[in-house]
Design a protein around this motif. Structure first.
Motif, mmCIF file in Angstrom:
data_model
loop_
_atom_site.group_PDB
_atom_site.id
_atom_site.type_symbol
_atom_site.label_atom_id
_atom_site.label_comp_id
_atom_site.label_asym_id
_atom_site.label_seq_id
_atom_site.Cartn_x
_atom_site.Cartn_y
_atom_site.Cartn_z
ATOM 1 N N ALA A 1 -38.446 13.476 6.435
ATOM 2 C CA ALA A 1 -39.303 14.593 7.229
ATOM 3 C C ALA A 1 -39.843 12.503 7.252
ATOM 4 O O ALA A 1 -39.715 11.615 8.632
ATOM 5 N N TYR B 1 -48.450 10.986 17.148
ATOM 6 C CA TYR B 1 -47.532 12.270 15.866
ATOM 7 C C TYR B 1 -48.397 13.287 15.831
ATOM 8 O O TYR B 1 -49.092 13.335 15.613
ATOM 9 N N SER C 1 -37.567 20.317 3.015
ATOM 10 C CA SER C 1 -37.994 20.063 1.920
ATOM 11 C C SER C 1 -39.685 21.030 2.493
ATOM 12 O O SER C 1 -39.016 21.675 0.603
HETATM 13 C C1 LIG Z 1 -46.541 17.952 8.327
HETATM 14 C C2 LIG Z 1 -45.126 17.573 7.581
HETATM 15 N N1 LIG Z 1 -44.885 16.787 7.476
HETATM 16 C C3 LIG Z 1 -43.033 16.761 6.861
HETATM 17 C C4 LIG Z 1 -43.193 17.414 5.401
HETATM 18 C C5 LIG Z 1 -42.061 16.908 4.467
HETATM 19 O O1 LIG Z 1 -41.932 15.446 4.764
HETATM 20 P P1 LIG Z 1 -40.282 15.112 3.763
HETATM 21 O O2 LIG Z 1 -39.117 15.759 4.267
HETATM 22 O O3 LIG Z 1 -40.658 13.724 4.002
HETATM 23 O O4 LIG Z 1 -40.482 15.665 2.541
HETATM 24 C C6 LIG Z 1 -44.319 17.622 5.223
HETATM 25 C C7 LIG Z 1 -44.957 18.940 3.702
HETATM 26 O O5 LIG Z 1 -46.043 19.020 3.292
HETATM 27 C C8 LIG Z 1 -45.427 18.091 6.535
HETATM 28 O O6 LIG Z 1 -46.593 18.382 5.760
#
Ligand SMILES: Cc1ncc(COP(=O)(O)O)c(C=O)c1O
Length: 464
Positions: free
Chosen positions: A169, A232, A308
């Motif tokens: 993400a 965001y 994730s």
């Molecule tokens: C709000 C939020 N977005 C995204 C992620 C994870 O990001 P990614 O998918 O890049 O590992 C987390 C992980 O703690 C999060 O808390």
């Protein structure tokens, strides 16, 4: 047996099934701790006033359904289904000293068995891909279709074309940020990795100190004054506060944001969307409505998420749903600089049919662990709103001692993260964030280490 309610016989089913359900509920609510011994047949016979046969059948049912583990010549142990297959608490593999004592990140271990099976199927599919260039613009078409279907099935009609597969993400977040220069409005507090990306890119950050609810009144004034180009928001079990925005709040915030002429992208981070810990029927446990679904005509709302938190952060699979074709081309070109490897995408495709089951298993365990955490809050007079989902709780220590507490714990070999980590404006010195991804026993050990220090620090702070 405190957990045995007076009216357990009023449940449905045969007598032993009713008793088994009563036991199962007690485990799920944390009244019987995971790993602790369940009553013997004899004890259960007496406590529940049932025959030995009924008590034995109830325990057998619990074992068969995965809620108890049979042992030779010893009482069965309480557990949750899938516990043997799935280790949820992550072990810090980079730092043996931290091991399972690392409460800084809210991460989960992979669903090992399903992952390895998906990997072997993915490997079989790799040969034809090897004949290609190994880079597929926008992501593997099959994965894009699966992501689009998941959005559509959960109330946000989406086509595969609208989806870009990204490196987590945060890969999506970084690409959207790069595509749109200018100030970025974030909630205060917010996810620290997003803040880190903005800091590294030297972007001006505007902290919206929203109330625990998403009251849009002060947002409107702030946004008009500061003219952000990107916003965001994390409306689903917000990290770190755990709060969940209601549909009305989503409508209110969207109505303020998307008409702003300077605002090119409203990033809605739905990473925790599926980690809904509310039981059916629990206060307003209506399914969450996607933010974008409530604003079907707003072309600047970009929804991001990834695997994730529901599967594994080591599988770098994330995505962005970008409705506007021009914006999609721009964001897609940036996301394609660091795409997730094709093998990861194939693993995700193979894992996809298992996702809902994996999530269901994990939710059961998270509910139990959340209950353990909350028990300790009560014992230590800590106030925290019970997070209705997600992986962590935002804990008010009652005095601005978070940093001292962290330092003291670190000397004892425990690691926690403090409020300041998530801050873009206020310091949050009274707050720590505690994940409930750890086993109940580990949570209990953390609180044994934390209790005396917290009491001392609070006492000293309140005397000042
Ligand atoms: C709000 C939020 N977005 C995204 C992620 C994870 O990001 P990614 O998918 O890049 O590992 C987390 C992980 O703690 C999060 O808390």
């Amino acid at each position: 047996m405190r957990w045995l309610s007076e009216n357990w016989r009023g449940r449905r089913g045969l007598l032993h099934q009713r008793l088994a359900t009563e036991l199962q509920d007690a485990i799920a609510k944390g009244q019987i701790s995971l790993g602790s011994e369940l009553p013997t047949v004899r004890a259960l016979t007496i406590a529940a006033s049932v025959s030995k046969v009924t008590a034995a059948q109830a325990l057998d049912q619990l074992i068969e359904s995965g809620w108890a583990q049979r042992r030779d010549r010893a009482p069965a142990l309480a557990r949750t289904p899938g516990a043997a297959r799935q280790q949820l608490a992550p072990v810090n593999m980079n730092d043996a000293k931290r091991g399972t004592r690392d409460f800084q990140a809210a991460r989960v271990a992979a669903p090992v068995e399903e992952y390895l099976e998906a990997l072997s199927r993915a490997q079989e599919r790799l040969a034809p891909e090897l004949l290609g260039a190994g880079r597929i613009s926008g992501g593997h078409p099959e994965l894009r279709r699966m992501i689009a279907k998941r959005f559509t099935d959960s109330g946000l009609p989406t086509t595969a074309d609208e989806v870009i597969v990204t490196n987590g993400a945060m890969g999506a977040f970084a690409s959207i940020i790069d595509a749109h220069p200018g100030p970025v409005l974030v909630e205060d507090p917010t996810y620290h990795v997003a803040l880190g990306i903005l800091a590294a890119k030297r972007r001006r950050t505007i902290g919206w100190a929203r109330t625990p609810t998403w009251d849009a009144t002060n947002l409107s004034t702030l946004a008009q004054r500061t003219k952000p180009s990107v916003a965001y928001l994390v409306p689903d079990f917000h990290n770190p506060s755990g709060a969940l925005a209601s549909s009305d709040e989503r409508i209110g915030v969207g109505a303020v944001l998307h008409p702003l002429p300077t605002l090119k992208a409203v990033i809605i981070d739905e990473t925790f969307f599926d980690l809904d810990l509310r039981e059916p029927g629990e206060n307003q446990a209506a399914p969450i409505q996607h933010f974008a679904a409530l604003h079907p005509n707003a072309r600047n709302i970009i929804t991001i998420s990834g695997l994730s938190k529901i599967a594994w952060a080591g599988l770098r699979i994330g995505w962005a749903r970008v409705p506007d074709p021009q914006q999609r081309a721009q964001v897609g070109a940036l996301a394609d600089i660091t795409p997730p490897p094709i093998l990861d995408q194939l693993i995700a495709i193979e894992l996809w049919p298992e996702l809902d089951r994996i999530i269901r298993d994990r939710l059961v365990r998270l509910r139990v662990q959340r209950a353990s955490l909350l028990d300790h809050f009560e014992m230590h007079a800590l106030s925290a709103t019970i997070p209705a989902g997600g992986l962590s709780a935002w804990v008010d220590l009652g005095a601005p001692v978070a940093v001292q507490l962290r330092d003291r714990l670190e000397r004892k070999g425990w690691f926690i993260s403090t409020g300041a980590t998530y801050s873009s404006a206020q310091p949050y010195e009274q707050f720590i964030r505690l994940p409930f991804t750890h086993e109940s026993e580990t949570i209990a050990q953390l609180f044994s280490a934390l209790g005396p220090d917290l009491a001392q620090l609070r006492f000293a702070a309140n005397r000042r």
